[in-house]
Design an enzyme around this catalytic site. Structure first.
Site, PDB file in Angstrom:
ATOM      1  CG  ASN A   1      33.147  52.541  37.096  1.00 10.34           C
ATOM      2  OD1 ASN A   1      32.204  52.401  37.880  1.00 10.34           O
ATOM      3  ND2 ASN A   1      34.442  52.867  37.470  1.00 10.34           N
TER       4      ASN A   1
ATOM      5  CB  ALA B   1      24.832  55.414  35.868  1.00  8.45           C
TER       6      ALA B   1
ATOM      7  CD  GLU C   1      34.154  54.792  48.430  1.00 10.81           C
ATOM      8  OE1 GLU C   1      35.215  55.059  47.842  1.00 10.81           O
ATOM      9  OE2 GLU C   1      33.866  54.027  49.341  1.00 10.81           O
TER      10      GLU C   1
ATOM     11  CB  CYS D   1      37.365  54.462  40.881  1.00  7.60           C
ATOM     12  SG  CYS D   1      37.361  53.605  42.141  1.00  7.60           S
TER      13      CYS D   1
ATOM     14  CB  SER E   1      38.257  45.216  44.674  1.00 11.74           C
ATOM     15  OG  SER E   1      38.779  47.090  43.948  1.00 11.74           O
TER      16      SER E   1
ATOM     17  CD  GLU F   1      30.952  52.217  49.009  1.00  9.56           C
ATOM     18  OE1 GLU F   1      31.011  52.211  47.411  1.00  9.56           O
ATOM     19  OE2 GLU F   1      29.401  52.976  48.813  1.00  9.56           O
TER      20      GLU F   1
END
Ligand code: NAD
Length: 492
Positions: free
Chosen positions: A162, A187, A261, A295, A452, A469
């Site tokens: 993502n 991914a 995470e 998320c 974030s 993180e």
């Protein structure tokens, strides 16, 4: 169209092999897998498909490089990261276009991710030289205590689709800063951004063996043997809680250090004293950033009963006005979901919510035509047993439920196995401080729709994960604490 020329030039210039021990090469079995554009369903390119043997070769290289890499000057590691930061920033348009092509997000959002993702390179270039220890006299005045930090050792990184750049730099940058070597398994849906980042780090002077990248369609087959190998010292995983749980079990045999995470189920609380305009601005961001495929996406809107109707109708009005289009279109605000499976899951959760008494205020059905588009959707009056309140929707769907007082709101917010982030809109300072205590999450946004930040510790509690993180905490995940006891220098 101009972007089509840019697209074919960019895709044509990419390295699409495995990167092992400083060399780009084909997979040992010669296989490749396709990478698709989710806006069209067309194949963008093919990428080398690593086998378990390739994964082991990557760990061989990481293990061989660990000793010398740990001894490099922190400044040298810092400067590699700094050069990589400059280079990602200079190539921001390429990184943004690549992310839009392989993942679907609108170009403007992809540019935002370049800034965010590159900042981990800069932040940890600054942290590399700040790793420190302490020296102390034991309480009895005799022994001396020396405590210092050592790199953990070779790491395995498994990343999601993502945020193709930021989820990679958030792990790779602190590991480089700390002096760890690594194997990265991106991914399979979005390996191209990681491969471009690898080229950038190679050009920035990262020595052979420090970073090894093994895209594969056989995630478990390639990573499983590494988890069982005693040379691996750390697993850092970003992805679903379901896969995270399995990897934690697999990590137990070697008692591996892990950072996890995992998934979220963020509550977005709107209190009766909230600035409703600000709450709507925040809701648009918290819900629709990355098409809801984050998320940190607001998954449940918990709104005070006195403002719920106004909030719901204004949110629906704003969401309905957003252009849903391929991310390369300049006015696109909502790109496609990542694949058909995800789109079907979104529809299932919407149908289930309607079945519990929910009323669709906008959206509610997939968009016809090519690509995996789903329109922004608002559902009010969702029943308390709706699946969407318990599971990550990972799409642009906002379910609204109401509460009547703060205790009820907090109980609803905490009624989930997840605990990544929460958002609250209120003008009451005491309430803000209470929520900072009572909401069970690793992060909390107050009157803000995005939290974030590379300088802040990102991570969750409960089943949203382990470790942090970014921030000062981010580099600690890659450091061991080593204590050396010294005899009394006065011979006592
Ligand atoms: P996923 O768990 O399906 O996959 C994540 C990665 O794990 C991918 O690289 C995948 O190939 C790999 N993987 C899958 N099965 C594996 C196995 N058996 N062994 C080893 N590796 C395996 O998740 P996803 O669909 O890529 O990403 C979405 C999920 O990630 C959501 O749940 C989201 O909340 C979470 N996420 C969390 C954060 C965070 O920081 N907390 C950030 C982004 C995404």
């Amino acid at each position: 169209m101009a972007f089509e020329a840019a697209q074919s030039q960019l895709i044509g210039s990419l390295r699409t092999g495995l990167y092992v021990d400083g060399t780009w090469r084909d997979a040992s079995a010669g296989a490749t897998f396709d990478v698709e554009d989710p806006a069209t369903g067309e194949v963008l390119t093919t990428v080398a498909d690593a086998t378990p043997e390739d994964g082991m070769a990557a760990l061989d290289a990481a293990a061989a490089a660990q000793g010398s890499w740990a001894r490099t000057a922190p400044r040298e590691r810092a400067e590699i990261l700094r050069r990589a930061f400059e280079s990602v920033t200079a190539r921001a348009d390429d990184f943004a276009l690549l992310m839009t092509l392989e993942m679907g997000k609108p170009l403007a959002e992809a540019r935002g991710e370049v800034t965010y993702g590159a900042e981990f390179l800069r932040w940890f270039s600054e942290e590399a030289a700040r790793v420190s220890g302490r020296y102390a006299i034991a309480p009895d005045g005799k022994a001396r205590l020396m405590v210092h930090k050592r790199p953990v050792g070779p790491c395995l990184f498994i990343t999601p689709w993502n945020f193709p750049l930021a989820m990679a730099t958030r792990k790779i940058a602190p590991a480089i800063a700390a002096g760890c070597t690594m194997v990265v398994k991106p991914a399979a849906l979005t390996p191209l951004t990681t491969l471009l980042l690898t080229s950038v780090l190679e050009e920035a002077g990262l020595p052979s063996g420090v970073l090894n990248v093994v895209p594969t369609s056989d995630a478990g087959g390639v990573t499983g043997p590494l988890l069982r190998d005693p040379r691996l010292r750390k697993l850092s995983f970003t992805g679903s809680t379901e896969v995270g749980r399995r990897l934690l079990k697999d990590s137990a045999d070697q008692v591996l250090r892990t950072s996890m995470e995992l998934g979220g189920n963020a509550p977005f609380l709107v209190f009766e004293d909230a600035d409703l305009d600000a709450a709507l601005d925040g809701a648009m961001l918290a819900k629709l950033r990355n098409m809801g495929e984050a998320c940190t996406a607001a998954n449940r809107f918990l709104v005070h009963a006195s403002v719920a109707e106004e909030f719901g109708s204004r949110l629906a009005q704003r969401m309905a006005a957003l252009p849903v289009a391929r991310g390369t279109e300049e006015d696109s605000k909502i790109g496609p979901l990542i694949d058909e499976k995800s789109r079907q899951k979104v529809q299932e959760l919407v149908d289930d919510a309607v079945g519990t008494g929910g009323r669709v205020l906008t959206g509610g059905q997939p968009q016809a035509g090519a690509g995996y588009f789903y329109p922004p959707t608002v559902i009010s009056g969702v029943g308390s047993d709706a699946r969407i309140l318990a599971e990550e929707v990972f799409g642009p769907v906002a379910p609204i439920v109401t509460f009547t007082d703060e205790d009820e709101a907090v109980a609803m917010a905490n009624d989930t196995e997840f605990g990544l982030v929460g958002y609250a809109y209120t003008r009451d300072v005491s309430r803000t401080l209470r929520l900072a205590d009572t909401l069970e999450s690793g992060m909390l946004g107050i009157n803000v729709g995005v939290v974030s930040n590379p300088a802040a510790p990102f991570g969750g509690v409960k089943q949203s994960g382990l470790g942090r993180e970014g921030g000062f905490e981010g580099i600690e995940e890659y450091l061991e604490t080593k204590y050396v006891g010294l005899a009394d220098p006065f011979g006592g």
